[in-house]
Design a protein around this motif. Structure first.
Motif, PDB file in Angstrom:
ATOM      1  N   ARG A 127      20.125  35.344  48.909  1.00  0.00           N
ATOM      2  CA  ARG A 127      19.737  33.928  48.986  1.00  0.00           C
ATOM      3  C   ARG A 127      18.687  33.556  47.948  1.00  0.00           C
ATOM      4  NH1 ARG A 127      19.174  34.234  55.524  1.00  0.00           N
ATOM      5  NH2 ARG A 127      21.125  35.364  55.815  1.00  0.00           N
ATOM      6  N   ARG A 128      18.332  34.501  47.106  1.00  0.00           N
ATOM      7  CA  ARG A 128      17.279  34.251  46.130  1.00  0.00           C
ATOM      8  C   ARG A 128      17.823  33.757  44.791  1.00  0.00           C
ATOM      9  NH1 ARG A 128      13.895  39.682  47.544  1.00  0.00           N
ATOM     10  NH2 ARG A 128      12.424  38.991  45.950  1.00  0.00           N
ATOM     11  N   PHE A 129      19.136  33.573  44.729  1.00  0.00           N
ATOM     12  CA  PHE A 129      19.754  33.101  43.485  1.00  0.00           C
ATOM     13  C   PHE A 129      19.906  31.584  43.503  1.00  0.00           C
ATOM     14  CE2 PHE A 129      21.042  37.491  43.962  1.00  0.00           C
ATOM     15  CZ  PHE A 129      20.829  37.994  42.692  1.00  0.00           C
ATOM     16  N   ARG A 130      19.821  30.988  42.323  1.00  0.00           N
ATOM     17  CA  ARG A 130      20.003  29.538  42.220  1.00  0.00           C
ATOM     18  C   ARG A 130      21.432  29.127  42.551  1.00  0.00           C
ATOM     19  NH1 ARG A 130      16.616  26.721  37.402  1.00  0.00           N
ATOM     20  NH2 ARG A 130      14.606  27.771  37.735  1.00  0.00           N
ATOM     21  N   ASP A 131      22.376  29.973  42.204  1.00  0.00           N
ATOM     22  CA  ASP A 131      23.783  29.729  42.526  1.00  0.00           C
ATOM     23  C   ASP A 131      24.521  31.054  42.419  1.00  0.00           C
ATOM     24  OD1 ASP A 131      26.130  28.464  43.211  1.00  0.00           O
ATOM     25  OD2 ASP A 131      26.243  27.208  41.419  1.00  0.00           O
ATOM     26  N   ILE A 132      25.619  31.162  43.148  1.00  0.00           N
ATOM     27  CA  ILE A 132      26.438  32.377  43.138  1.00  0.00           C
ATOM     28  C   ILE A 132      27.893  31.974  42.985  1.00  0.00           C
ATOM     29  CG2 ILE A 132      27.228  34.377  44.467  1.00  0.00           C
ATOM     30  CD1 ILE A 132      24.561  34.232  46.023  1.00  0.00           C
ATOM     31  N   VAL A 133      28.585  32.627  42.057  1.00  0.00           N
ATOM     32  CA  VAL A 133      30.038  32.492  41.962  1.00  0.00           C
ATOM     33  C   VAL A 133      30.649  33.700  42.668  1.00  0.00           C
ATOM     34  CG1 VAL A 133      32.048  32.468  40.440  1.00  0.00           C
ATOM     35  CG2 VAL A 133      30.009  31.133  39.842  1.00  0.00           C
ATOM     36  N   VAL A 134      31.359  33.430  43.757  1.00  0.00           N
ATOM     37  CA  VAL A 134      32.057  34.472  44.522  1.00  0.00           C
ATOM     38  C   VAL A 134      33.527  34.399  44.141  1.00  0.00           C
ATOM     39  CG1 VAL A 134      32.646  35.318  46.823  1.00  0.00           C
ATOM     40  CG2 VAL A 134      30.395  34.272  46.407  1.00  0.00           C
ATOM     41  N   SER A 135      34.055  35.470  43.602  1.00  0.00           N
ATOM     42  CA  SER A 135      35.415  35.465  43.048  1.00  0.00           C
ATOM     43  C   SER A 135      36.456  34.964  44.040  1.00  0.00           C
ATOM     44  CB  SER A 135      35.785  36.871  42.554  1.00  0.00           C
ATOM     45  OG  SER A 135      35.785  37.790  43.650  1.00  0.00           O
ATOM     46  N   GLY A 136      36.370  35.430  45.286  1.00  0.00           N
ATOM     47  CA  GLY A 136      37.373  35.043  46.273  1.00  0.00           C
ATOM     48  C   GLY A 136      37.381  33.558  46.574  1.00  0.00           C
ATOM     49  N   ARG A 137      36.240  32.897  46.378  1.00  0.00           N
ATOM     50  CA  ARG A 137      36.157  31.460  46.638  1.00  0.00           C
ATOM     51  C   ARG A 137      36.732  30.636  45.492  1.00  0.00           C
ATOM     52  NH1 ARG A 137      30.052  31.409  49.329  1.00  0.00           N
ATOM     53  NH2 ARG A 137      30.693  32.260  51.348  1.00  0.00           N
ATOM     54  N   VAL A 138      36.557  31.135  44.262  1.00  0.00           N
ATOM     55  CA  VAL A 138      37.072  30.383  43.107  1.00  0.00           C
ATOM     56  C   VAL A 138      38.442  30.889  42.675  1.00  0.00           C
ATOM     57  CG1 VAL A 138      34.769  29.760  42.317  1.00  0.00           C
ATOM     58  CG2 VAL A 138      35.836  31.847  41.429  1.00  0.00           C
ATOM     59  N   LYS A 139      38.915  31.954  43.353  1.00  0.00           N
ATOM     60  CA  LYS A 139      40.240  32.545  43.090  1.00  0.00           C
ATOM     61  C   LYS A 139      40.384  33.007  41.637  1.00  0.00           C
ATOM     62  CE  LYS A 139      42.418  29.948  46.848  1.00  0.00           C
ATOM     63  NZ  LYS A 139      42.080  31.001  47.824  1.00  0.00           N
ATOM     64  N   LEU A 140      39.311  33.584  41.143  1.00  0.00           N
ATOM     65  CA  LEU A 140      39.272  34.227  39.832  1.00  0.00           C
ATOM     66  C   LEU A 140      38.458  35.499  40.009  1.00  0.00           C
ATOM     67  CD1 LEU A 140      38.168  31.115  37.729  1.00  0.00           C
ATOM     68  CD2 LEU A 140      40.453  32.164  37.640  1.00  0.00           C
ATOM     69  N   ALA A 141      38.701  36.497  39.169  1.00  0.00           N
ATOM     70  CA  ALA A 141      37.937  37.731  39.298  1.00  0.00           C
ATOM     71  C   ALA A 141      37.576  38.282  37.921  1.00  0.00           C
ATOM     72  CB  ALA A 141      38.730  38.778  40.091  1.00  0.00           C
ATOM     73  N   LYS A 142      36.396  38.895  37.854  1.00  0.00           N
ATOM     74  CA  LYS A 142      36.017  39.609  36.639  1.00  0.00           C
ATOM     75  C   LYS A 142      37.029  40.720  36.377  1.00  0.00           C
ATOM     76  CE  LYS A 142      32.124  40.587  38.630  1.00  0.00           C
ATOM     77  NZ  LYS A 142      30.802  41.170  38.959  1.00  0.00           N
ATOM     78  N   PRO A 143      37.371  40.999  35.128  1.00  0.00           N
ATOM     79  CA  PRO A 143      36.779  40.502  33.875  1.00  0.00           C
ATOM     80  C   PRO A 143      37.450  39.264  33.265  1.00  0.00           C
ATOM     81  CG  PRO A 143      38.239  42.334  33.389  1.00  0.00           C
ATOM     82  CD  PRO A 143      38.266  42.156  34.890  1.00  0.00           C
ATOM     83  N   ASP A 144      38.178  38.488  34.040  1.00  0.00           N
ATOM     84  CA  ASP A 144      38.822  37.287  33.521  1.00  0.00           C
ATOM     85  C   ASP A 144      37.772  36.351  32.898  1.00  0.00           C
ATOM     86  OD1 ASP A 144      40.154  34.867  33.103  1.00  0.00           O
ATOM     87  OD2 ASP A 144      41.218  34.924  35.015  1.00  0.00           O
ATOM     88  N   PRO A 145      37.917  35.963  31.637  1.00  0.00           N
ATOM     89  CA  PRO A 145      36.945  35.056  31.019  1.00  0.00           C
ATOM     90  C   PRO A 145      36.758  33.754  31.793  1.00  0.00           C
ATOM     91  CG  PRO A 145      38.404  35.970  29.345  1.00  0.00           C
ATOM     92  CD  PRO A 145      38.964  36.386  30.676  1.00  0.00           C
ATOM     93  N   ALA A 146      37.780  33.357  32.570  1.00  0.00           N
ATOM     94  CA  ALA A 146      37.689  32.093  33.297  1.00  0.00           C
ATOM     95  C   ALA A 146      36.581  32.104  34.345  1.00  0.00           C
ATOM     96  CB  ALA A 146      39.029  31.766  33.950  1.00  0.00           C
ATOM     97  N   ILE A 147      36.305  33.267  34.943  1.00  0.00           N
ATOM     98  CA  ILE A 147      35.250  33.296  35.953  1.00  0.00           C
ATOM     99  C   ILE A 147      33.882  33.232  35.284  1.00  0.00           C
ATOM    100  CG2 ILE A 147      34.978  35.813  36.209  1.00  0.00           C
ATOM    101  CD1 ILE A 147      34.778  35.271  39.279  1.00  0.00           C
ATOM    102  N   PHE A 148      33.779  33.769  34.078  1.00  0.00           N
ATOM    103  CA  PHE A 148      32.532  33.630  33.323  1.00  0.00           C
ATOM    104  C   PHE A 148      32.322  32.175  32.911  1.00  0.00           C
ATOM    105  CE2 PHE A 148      33.454  38.131  32.939  1.00  0.00           C
ATOM    106  CZ  PHE A 148      32.198  38.711  33.065  1.00  0.00           C
ATOM    107  N   ALA A 149      33.417  31.484  32.592  1.00  0.00           N
ATOM    108  CA  ALA A 149      33.324  30.064  32.251  1.00  0.00           C
ATOM    109  C   ALA A 149      32.830  29.259  33.447  1.00  0.00           C
ATOM    110  CB  ALA A 149      34.673  29.541  31.772  1.00  0.00           C
ATOM    111  N   GLU A 150      33.313  29.607  34.642  1.00  0.00           N
ATOM    112  CA  GLU A 150      32.859  28.951  35.866  1.00  0.00           C
ATOM    113  C   GLU A 150      31.360  29.178  36.066  1.00  0.00           C
ATOM    114  OE1 GLU A 150      32.753  26.982  39.568  1.00  0.00           O
ATOM    115  OE2 GLU A 150      34.318  26.958  38.034  1.00  0.00           O
TER     116      GLU A 150
END
Length: 207
Positions: A127-150
């Protein structure tokens, strides 16, 4: 060189997660266990759930392929929380040094949307992060460049004008680090907290 934000992976950096913690109790023979975790409940399969496939779909798909292993396959997610050993205190210590220096912190994790709430509820460090991208929620996963773009878009919303070379990304998976580097980020391959902090100091970060 000015780094304006640091992005953390979670598993292997801040959270101790390993299927071994569960399956060494379920499959005593090491060679059998290694085969099962390499060929049945493989990391490639796990990443499909991390990328948005439901646990029910993933489990059914695997049972259809390996019906003799149904009980073990079901155990993977039914007893998933037993794969978590707790927080990695040295990784958290690195985070706390950056936090104390007011470095903006973000999270980018490959994690199933269905299991992430357990981690959120049980590990307050997340909870100490300003924001978190969780792969399962955005339906993208590392190392896909699209999740880094998100992730970049979310960081830029809070830190307007930030550029790729002003971002650091810490991950224990080398492929993910290489993906970040290819986008112009400063990828740090986390093999130990000491090595990660040494690299962060090279980037003029206060750790």
């Amino acid at each position: 060189m000015t780094i304006k934000a640091v992005v953390f992976d979670f598993g292997g950096v801040l959270i101790d997660w390993s299927p071994e913690y569960l399956f060494r109790h379920l499959i005593q023979d090491e060679s059998e266990r290694r085969w099962f975790l390499t060929h049945v409940c493989s990391m490639e399969w796990v990443v499909r759930q991390d990328g948005g496939q439901t646990i029910a779909e993933g489990t059914a798909e695997l049972i259809a392929k390996f019906p003799d292993h149904e009980a073990l396959i079901r155990a993977f997610y039914e007893r998933w929380h037993e794969m978590i050993g707790g927080v990695l205190e040295d990784g958290v210590a690195t985070l706390e040094k950056l936090e104390a220096a007011d470095v903006p912190l973000f999270g980018l994790t490959n994690w199933s949307a269905e299991t992430f709430p357990y981690a959120w509820d049980n590990f307050p460090v997340l909870r100490r992060f300003r924001d978190i991208v969780v792969s399962g929620r955005v339906k993208l996963a590392k190392p896909d460049p699209a999740i880094f773009a998100e992730m970049y878009q979310r960081i830029a919303a809070q830190l307007p004008g930030i550029e790729a070379h002003e971002l650091v990304f810490i991950d224990d998976n080398l492929k993910n680090v290489q993906a970040a580097n290819a986008l112009g980020w400063h990828g740090v391959h986390h093999t130990s907290a000491a090595q990660t902090e040494a690299r962060l100091r090279e980037l003029s970060l206060p750790v």
